[in-house]
Design an enzyme around this catalytic site. Sequence first.
Site, PDB file in Angstrom:
ATOM      1  N   ASP A  33       0.825  -1.255   0.096  1.00 33.54           N
ATOM      2  CA  ASP A  33       0.117  -0.069  -0.143  1.00 33.54           C
ATOM      3  C   ASP A  33       0.842   1.358  -0.057  1.00 33.54           C
ATOM      4  O   ASP A  33       1.955   1.307   0.397  1.00 33.54           O
ATOM      5  CB  ASP A  33      -0.778   0.077   1.262  1.00 33.54           C
ATOM      6  CG  ASP A  33      -1.826  -1.105   1.245  1.00 33.54           C
ATOM      7  OD1 ASP A  33      -2.358  -1.830   0.188  1.00 33.54           O
ATOM      8  OD2 ASP A  33      -2.098  -1.566   2.309  1.00 33.54           O
TER       9      ASP A  33
ATOM     10  N   ASP B  87      -1.189  -2.062  -4.527  1.00 29.97           N
ATOM     11  CA  ASP B  87      -2.415  -2.412  -3.944  1.00 29.97           C
ATOM     12  C   ASP B  87      -2.936  -0.815  -3.677  1.00 29.97           C
ATOM     13  O   ASP B  87      -2.930  -0.038  -4.214  1.00 29.97           O
ATOM     14  CB  ASP B  87      -2.324  -3.441  -2.513  1.00 29.97           C
ATOM     15  CG  ASP B  87      -3.486  -3.955  -2.199  1.00 29.97           C
ATOM     16  OD1 ASP B  87      -4.468  -3.464  -2.328  1.00 29.97           O
ATOM     17  OD2 ASP B  87      -3.271  -5.005  -1.503  1.00 29.97           O
TER      18      ASP B  87
ATOM     19  N   ASP C 168      -5.624   3.148   2.051  1.00 28.23           N
ATOM     20  CA  ASP C 168      -6.234   2.418   2.904  1.00 28.23           C
ATOM     21  C   ASP C 168      -6.659   2.652   4.339  1.00 28.23           C
ATOM     22  O   ASP C 168      -5.634   2.865   5.086  1.00 28.23           O
ATOM     23  CB  ASP C 168      -6.069   1.010   2.635  1.00 28.23           C
ATOM     24  CG  ASP C 168      -6.052   0.456   1.066  1.00 28.23           C
ATOM     25  OD1 ASP C 168      -6.588   1.196   0.380  1.00 28.23           O
ATOM     26  OD2 ASP C 168      -5.898  -0.779   1.199  1.00 28.23           O
TER      27      ASP C 168
ATOM     28  N   ARG D 188     -13.100   1.959  -5.861  1.00 28.51           N
ATOM     29  CA  ARG D 188     -12.856   2.272  -4.592  1.00 28.51           C
ATOM     30  C   ARG D 188     -12.395   3.897  -4.317  1.00 28.51           C
ATOM     31  O   ARG D 188     -11.281   4.196  -4.015  1.00 28.51           O
ATOM     32  CB  ARG D 188     -11.524   1.462  -3.776  1.00 28.51           C
ATOM     33  CG  ARG D 188     -11.704   0.238  -4.084  1.00 28.51           C
ATOM     34  CD  ARG D 188     -10.541  -0.962  -3.577  1.00 28.51           C
ATOM     35  NE  ARG D 188     -10.966  -2.132  -3.489  1.00 28.51           N
ATOM     36  CZ  ARG D 188      -9.813  -3.452  -3.100  1.00 28.51           C
ATOM     37  NH1 ARG D 188      -8.705  -2.843  -2.453  1.00 28.51           N
ATOM     38  NH2 ARG D 188     -10.031  -4.393  -3.243  1.00 28.51           N
TER      39      ARG D 188
END
Length: 329
Positions: free
Chosen positions: A144, A167, A171, A223
Amino acid sequence: MRENRKTHSSPHRFRTAAGAGAVAVLSGVALIAALPGTAGAAPTALADTPTGWASQNGGTTGGAGGTTVRVSDADELTEAMSSDGPLVIEVEGTIDLSGMNDVTSDKTIIGVGSNATITGGGLDVDSAHNVIIRNLHFEDWDDDAINVQDGSTNVWIDHNSFTGGDDGATDVKRESDYVTISWNHYYDHSKTALLGHSDGHTEDIGHLRVTYHHNYFDGTDSRHPRVRFGDQVHVYNNYFRDNSEYGVASTMDAGVIVEANYFENVDNPTHVGYADSDPGRLVERNNIYDNSGAPEAAGSVSPVPYGYTADPAQNIPSLVSQGAGPGNI
């Protein structure tokens, strides 16, 4: 989205001289007291404060009140980020990391100028409080770019760019709370902003309060965010352009307010439920859907408790495309 972390076992070495203009040393890196009017003072932008959830729960000040260090390589950066106590970390040039690298409480990590870059790896805000990350380019991360997890609170991610990683870009999960993600530019990337670890992680109920405002989701796939359980999640004044899968997804009884955004060439601006996840609640208002599909909405969401001013949705493409990303603070 993996949760392996790079840890640092070496002790932090400080040497502090006496006097108001004291200079400390962190493993050979000069630390200059951030006093008003001094050459080593923190950048003016540090006087800014976040809007949204990061303004709650006592507010988010990062390393304010601590010293200031300028770093230009991976060892300097990772040691400064994992040190104890408040610290303003100025990032200069390009720093190549690998894996996820810990950020402890009371830290400000801010790029110098408009070209400061972190590539290869990412930042792990894990069980930390009061963290600011601003004015940085993130490229080609192997896990991430920024991961906020394990009950971290009061985190502000502002005026960064994210491209080409493996990724998630930003997040937030595992009972983290009071987060604002603002004025970031996401491009040439797929998985953008996950909010909530998994359908089975019900511990997230009562947490995951995040504000997303004035972000530029520029050709990213999905997302923006994908939400599980979070309530109230506030998504306002963002520019969604050419998002191939969807804009915002509310699942697992999350409560999401989608307000005064501009969706351009987005077939699925909002979803209520997604993939195998149960539906959430989603209120949409004052958005513009330019050559885009119809939004999905369901249920009700309580108003957010903080003050804010939403720009008119018709102004968002020019305002956000010009103002998002590094170099604009």
